[in-house]
Design an enzyme around this catalytic site. Structure first.
Site, PDB file in Angstrom:
ATOM      1  N   GLY A  15       0.796  -1.220   0.000  1.00 53.58           N
ATOM      2  CA  GLY A  15       0.000   0.000   0.000  1.00 53.58           C
ATOM      3  C   GLY A  15       0.829   1.271   0.000  1.00 53.58           C
ATOM      4  O   GLY A  15       0.503   2.245  -0.696  1.00 53.58           O
ATOM      5  N   ASP A  28      -0.946   0.918  13.639  1.00 54.60           N
ATOM      6  CA  ASP A  28      -0.360  -0.382  13.304  1.00 54.60           C
ATOM      7  C   ASP A  28      -0.079  -1.237  14.537  1.00 54.60           C
ATOM      8  O   ASP A  28       0.241  -2.425  14.414  1.00 54.60           O
ATOM      9  CB  ASP A  28       0.941  -0.198  12.508  1.00 54.60           C
ATOM     10  CG  ASP A  28       0.675   0.178  11.058  1.00 54.60           C
ATOM     11  OD1 ASP A  28      -0.459  -0.032  10.587  1.00 54.60           O
ATOM     12  OD2 ASP A  28       1.597   0.683  10.398  1.00 54.60           O
TER      13      ASP A  28
END
Length: 410
Positions: free
Chosen positions: A70, A292
């Site tokens: 990504g 994350d």
């Protein structure tokens, strides 16, 4: 590849692990190196995402397939749109074609970029024909992905007039934006971040410079989780890290202190020590600036039998998988009581862990690594375990060095 994960019970861990450079820093510096060839990079990440980024930056005509990466999709979109003479089809995996990129494409188009959607409107693959962009001011919604913002900031100094970027709404993952700006600063590229406005000034050349990438704090998170679930007195030495980190995930030091894990800096390494049991029965944590870490923290709390409320997780819906839904499914298999919304996760305390469960990873490296520490408490299986190569190819090898029993199963 399917792996069985377990570890000796009641065993004190004493080991040292070297973790390669931050994926986030590496990909930013690689793009800047493409713009300013005088830059030399050391301790570059060995992650698949970084290899894909390196390979993509060498292309000027034809197709670039970034697979699941990504960051590379966002950064290369901005790079090729501003690279005069480039004629590129930028594509990726089937999941990548479901991940939105319209906010970035719209911003680049308003600056004068020539970009087409080659599939569904608002999603990759993209057709990009690079050109010099004359305009230098744009506004952007700031509450989706900071990677859109960083992509624009990284190419900004190569634009004729630089870039003025006005951010609309609550800004997501500010540490990642500040990381980008600090790396620009280290290269002598002037920038300002005041309120909702960021300005990057143009820079034609950068003096030759060596930049050493700090090791990845996201990768360190799995070892924090292992220490949290391990016996008192366990220690791990991780390198190479610095106290004044650019990485937002370095907040791990504070979060895991509540789980009995103490962090101390020794030269360019950090020593993690399990000094006692968790100091809390419930964790409230806003992860807007470090999303994350959500999977690692949720699994740590589950393994410790404590409850947690995690907020600021809205970006997890558009990652490699819908990480909130994936966490809900896999923790439920293990006996967890968990509820999620579009931006929050609520976990109730658990008394036991269901053994013999196979964890699905959904093409997401963080799912595999976040659940692995539970092998300290009960044998588990990780399906499609090779997915860790996206960010940490040596993860299973490093777990073996700290006494985990890892076996491939059919």
């Amino acid at each position: 590849m399917k792996l069985s994960i377990s570890a000796p019970r009641g065993h004190q861990i004493k080991a040292a692990v070297t973790i390669t450079g931050s994926k986030s820093e590496s990909n930013r510096l690689l793009l800047l190196q493409a713009l300013y060839p005088g830059i030399t990079i050391e301790n570059l990440s060995n992650a698949d995402d970084v290899r894909v980024m390196q390979k993509g930056l060498q292309v000027k005509q034809g197709e670039v397939d970034i697979h699941h990466a990504g960051t590379a999709m966002r950064f290369l979109t901005a790079y090729f749109a501003t690279l005069e003479g480039a004629d590129i089809v930028l594509t990726g995996s089937s999941r990548m074609k479901e991940r939105p990129i319209a906010i970035l494409v719209d911003a680049l188009r308003r600056l004068g970029a020539d970009i087409d959607y080659l599939g569904n409107e608002g999603y990759p693959p993209l057709g990009l024909r690079g050109r010099a962009l004359e305009l230098n001011q744009i506004s952007l919604p700031a509450n989706v992905s900071s990677q859109y913002i960083s992509a624009l900031l990284l190419v900004a100094p190569s634009l004729k007039e630089g870039l003025i970027l006005d951010l609309e709404g609550q800004i997501t993952s500010v540490p990642y934006i500040r990381m980008t700006l600090q790396l620009l600063e280290e290269l002598g590229i002037r920038n300002e971040f005041t309120g909702q406005r960021i300005r990057v000034y143009p820079k034609a050349k950068v003096d030759p410079k060596l930049v050493v990438v700090e090791s990845d704090w996201s990768s360190a998170s799995y070892f924090y989780s292992i220490l949290a679930l391990s016996e008192e007195g366990s220690e791990l030495l991780l390198s190479s890290y610095k106290a004044n980190s650019l990485q937002g995930d370095s907040v791990l030091q504070n979060i895991y202190a509540d789980f009995g894990v103490e962090t101390s800096f020794e030269g360019h390494s950090i020593r993690l020590t399990k000094v006692g049991k968790a100091q809390i029965n419930h964790l409230d944590c806003d992860l807007t600036e470090a999303p994350d870490l959500a999977q690692t923290i949720a699994v740590s709390c589950f393994g410790l039998g404590i409850s947690c409320t995690l907020t600021g997780l809205h970006t997890l819906k558009i990652k490699e998988t819908d990480r909130l839904l994936a966490l809900e499914k896999e923790l439920t298999k293990l006996g967890g009581k968990i509820t999620t919304t579009n931006s929050t996760l609520q976990l109730e305390p658990s008394d036991e862990i269901v053994s013999g469960v196979a964890i699905d990873t959904y093409n997401d490296h963080r799912m595999a690594m976040a659940f692995a520490p539970l092998g300290l408490h009960t044998p588990i299986t990780i399906n499609d375990a090779g997915v860790v190569s996206k960010s940490y190819p040596y993860f299973w090898k490093d777990l073996k060095t700290i006494s985990f029993d890892i076996r491939e199963v059919s």
